[in-house]
Design an enzyme around this catalytic site. Structure first.
Site, PDB file in Angstrom:
ATOM      1  N   VAL A  12       0.353   4.820   5.185  1.00  0.00           N
ATOM      2  CA  VAL A  12      -0.246   3.719   5.938  1.00  0.00           C
ATOM      3  C   VAL A  12       0.842   2.751   6.396  1.00  0.00           C
ATOM      4  O   VAL A  12       0.771   2.190   7.496  1.00  0.00           O
ATOM      5  CB  VAL A  12      -1.305   2.994   5.089  1.00  0.00           C
ATOM      6  CG1 VAL A  12      -1.890   1.809   5.854  1.00  0.00           C
ATOM      7  CG2 VAL A  12      -2.421   3.959   4.703  1.00  0.00           C
ATOM      8  N   GLY A  13       1.864   2.560   5.579  1.00  0.00           N
ATOM      9  CA  GLY A  13       2.964   1.682   5.964  1.00  0.00           C
ATOM     10  C   GLY A  13       3.646   2.136   7.244  1.00  0.00           C
ATOM     11  O   GLY A  13       4.011   1.321   8.099  1.00  0.00           O
ATOM     12  N   GLU A  17       5.739  -3.218   1.113  1.00  0.00           N
ATOM     13  CA  GLU A  17       5.886  -2.925  -0.314  1.00  0.00           C
ATOM     14  C   GLU A  17       5.021  -1.704  -0.576  1.00  0.00           C
ATOM     15  O   GLU A  17       3.799  -1.795  -0.664  1.00  0.00           O
ATOM     16  CB  GLU A  17       5.437  -4.120  -1.153  1.00  0.00           C
ATOM     17  CG  GLU A  17       5.956  -4.088  -2.579  1.00  0.00           C
ATOM     18  CD  GLU A  17       5.066  -3.302  -3.516  1.00  0.00           C
ATOM     19  OE1 GLU A  17       5.384  -2.106  -3.762  1.00  0.00           O
ATOM     20  OE2 GLU A  17       4.076  -3.851  -3.996  1.00  0.00           O
ATOM     21  N   GLY A  61       0.813  -1.206   0.000  1.00  0.00           N
ATOM     22  CA  GLY A  61       0.000   0.000   0.000  1.00  0.00           C
ATOM     23  C   GLY A  61       0.846   1.254   0.000  1.00  0.00           C
ATOM     24  O   GLY A  61       1.971   1.269  -0.498  1.00  0.00           O
ATOM     25  N   SER A  62       0.327   2.305   0.593  1.00  0.00           N
ATOM     26  CA  SER A  62       0.972   3.615   0.545  1.00  0.00           C
ATOM     27  C   SER A  62       2.006   3.774   1.659  1.00  0.00           C
ATOM     28  O   SER A  62       1.917   3.123   2.704  1.00  0.00           O
ATOM     29  CB  SER A  62      -0.078   4.719   0.677  1.00  0.00           C
ATOM     30  OG  SER A  62      -0.630   4.721   1.986  1.00  0.00           O
ATOM     31  N   CYS A 104       1.234  -0.792 -10.377  1.00  0.00           N
ATOM     32  CA  CYS A 104       2.200  -0.731  -9.281  1.00  0.00           C
ATOM     33  C   CYS A 104       3.210   0.387  -9.488  1.00  0.00           C
ATOM     34  O   CYS A 104       4.386   0.233  -9.199  1.00  0.00           O
ATOM     35  CB  CYS A 104       2.912  -2.062  -9.101  1.00  0.00           C
ATOM     36  SG  CYS A 104       1.808  -3.408  -8.675  1.00  0.00           S
TER      37      CYS A 104
END
Length: 597
Positions: A280-281, A298, A276-277, A332
């Protein structure tokens, strides 16, 4: 010759037998998966005969249910529950119980699970791609490339090599431990938690699930609120395959919801895999710190696509357009920055302009369209903002594709493919992740300059370098700070499932895919045991037994030099001292024992 002739005949016969055995297909059970509510446009509890317009802003990121709709047509698909913290905990507990049984399963049983899945996928490619298309807006071809081929390749790699990379790996034991055998064992971690993105709903579920299950783990997958309808169907395929091999039914769980659901998952599992982003990571890392569990991230990407002056322009132009426009920007974040050598800049722009103008976007299941819809209906506003910022700073749009018959009910989920030139790194378009069908093309004059430009990014996921001189392309790629690189190709690294996948900087860390990704699902345990047990055992030398002898440190000095000294003469002299001290110590010990007697 008379001696070798029979051996050659036997070898040839053996090879022929092996080849004939390969022609016999393995006996793999077939599975039936309920498709009644996806084939007949069914839904969950509601009629889906109306157009759904999702709310904007934060209101769509919370609530007790997740609404599902087709981005291409805005047709309502139904809803799924947004699980609460306690509900997630219960699901994880069930998986944990099932995993304890699965950890004892054989590799033979695990391979059968993979073969059943592979058989179903190959037979039902159209169904899987159609469901992905309906839920994310991508075309059937893009779904096949990104969902089917990648997943089949991963299954094939696990079938061919998975077991060998999970078996104990023997290592050198060193000079001081010659009498020992050293090895690394790979044990299941327990329950893996995966939080995956919407862009490839089928593959993003199967990718972590395959590695987790094959390595003996259980897994709970939190699917994106933007692709929950398809994810719930794909879960049925997994459940049916598990049932076919007699595996615990709760070994895999797919959960739906918003941020609260993901937070509950992170706090409950033994490892987290997140796709994800970066924003948020970072939150996931912060939450994972509370329980000190490993995390694989990732995150975003801003991949550089570099075109040197000695390439086949027609060939590379086609690849460039495919790289940028694949899945309506659901690729991606690949090929988001194009750098083209000054000598061929105008020719390259002309060729990609011609291709892009021929591209038509429209409802992917309603006709023959080259592109589908954006998955998130608000994303077009961000894309417009990036283009406007670039134009205000001197960039120029030179080509746009067309929109097909998108219907009167279309909101803003379609974005025409766009070629924009005269860009530079002061523009947001060249710094922020786009995730859309925009092709910004910038000039460069030397290899040194393009390496500097490519590395001028907070992201470091991948890159692609094209040159008629492969050594030159390889040299450029080696200097780009990114986790993956393709030389004279695009995204081929991901189709080689023996390779690890992941990035650096704001693109995350850790790897999935390949040996590294498979072993990342394991507790890596170092083990040492006696090589010639019970004949040779570890025995503490007399000088360093308690109570320590007066020459204990002298003994250690000589022992270290005997083992690691640089010169042979010095090592032999030290070895003589070691033997001398051991002999003296043993003699002294024997004398003391006789006195006591």
């Amino acid at each position: 010759m008379a001696f070798w002739w029979p051996l050659l005949v036997l070898a040839l016969a053996y090879g022929i037998c092996r080849f004939l055995l390969m022609l016999i297909p393995p006996k793999v059970p077939s599975i039936d998966v309920d498709t009644s509510d996806v084939l007949d446009d069914g839904n969950l509890m509601q009629e889906n005969s109306f157009i759904y317009v999702p709310p904007r802003g934060t209101s769509q990121q919370s609530g007790k249910i997740v609404q599902c709709y087709e981005p291409a047509t805005m047709k309502y698909l139904g809803y799924v529950p947004a699980l609460t913290h306690d509900e997630v905990k219960d699901r994880v507990a069930k998986v944990r119980k099932a995993q304890k049984m699965w950890a004892k399963s054989s590799f033979k049983q695990r391979r059968l699970f993979l073969r059943i899945l592979l058989k179903y996928i190959i037979k039902h490619q159209a169904l899987i791609c159609e469901i992905s298309s309906r839920d994310t807006g991508k075309t059937m071809v893009d779904a096949s490339l990104g969902e089917i081929m990648t997943t089949c390749e991963k299954i094939n790699w696990l079938l061919s090599e998975g077991e060998q990379w999970l078996k104990p790996e023997y290592r050198s034991s060193g000079r001081s431990m010659l009498h020992k055998r050293a090895k690394v064992e790979f044990h299941p971690l327990g329950v893996i938690g995966a939080i995956v993105s919407w862009n490839y709903p089928f593959h993003n579920i199967f990718n972590p699930m395959l590695a987790a299950i094959f390595s003996g783990n259980g897994i709970v997958i939190k699917i994106s609120e933007h692709a929950s309808w398809s994810g719930c169907f794909y879960f049925r395929i997994i459940q049916s395959a598990l049932a076919a091999i007699g595996a615990p039914e709760d070994l895999v769980e797919v959960i739906t919801g918003f941020a609260e659901t993901g937070e509950a998952l992170v706090s409950s599992v033994d490892k987290v895999i997140f796709v994800g982003s970066p924003g948020v990571g970072k939150m996931i890392m912060n939450n994972a710190a509370n329980t000190l569990i490993p995390v694989t991230l990732e995150l975003g990407g801003k991949d550089a696509f570099i075109v040197c002056e000695d390439v086949d322009l027609d060939h590379v132009a086609q690849i460039a357009v495919r790289a940028v426009l694949q899945s309506s920007g659901q690729n991606c974040a690949g090929a988001e920055r194009l750098y083209v050598h000054r000598e061929i800049y105008s020719s390259f722009v002309s060729k990609v302009t011609k291709i892009v103008k021929s591209v038509t976007a429209g409802p992917p299941l309603a006709g023959k369209y080259d592109m589908g819809a954006l998955c998130m209906h608000e994303h077009s506003e961000k894309l417009d903002g990036l283009l406007n910022d670039a134009i205000d700073k001197g960039a120029e749009i030179v080509a746009r594709g067309s929109l097909g018959n998108i219907g009167e009910d279309a909101v803003d989920q379609y974005f025409p493919p766009t070629v924009i030139v005269n860009v530079n790194h002061s523009m947001r378009l060249m710094q922020e992740e786009v995730f859309g069908p925009i092709m910004p093309i910038m000039k460069f004059s030397s290899d040194e300059e393009v390496v500097k430009l490519a590395n001028d990014s907070k992201y470091g996921l991948g890159c692609a370098v094209f040159s008629g001189n492969q050594s030159r392309a390889r040299e450029i790629a080696s200097q780009i700070h990114a986790g993956v690189a393709a030389v004279n190709d695009f995204a081929s690294t991901y189709m080689c499932q023996s390779l690890p996948f992941g990035g650096v900087k704001h693109s995350g860390f850790g790897r999935f895919g390949g040996v590294e990704g498979l072993r990342a699902c394991c507790l890596v345990k170092a083990v040492v045991e006696d090589r010639w047990w019970p004949f040779v055992k570890t025995k503490i030398p007399k000088p360093i037994q308690y109570p320590l002898a007066e020459n204990g440190f002298e003994f250690q000095e000589s022992l270290v030099e005997a083992l690691y000294g640089l010169g042979v003469r010095d090592r032999l002299r030290a070895l003589v001292n070691v033997i001398k001290m051991l002999t003296e110590q043993n003699s002294s010990g024997s004398s003391n024992k006789r006195r006591n007697d």
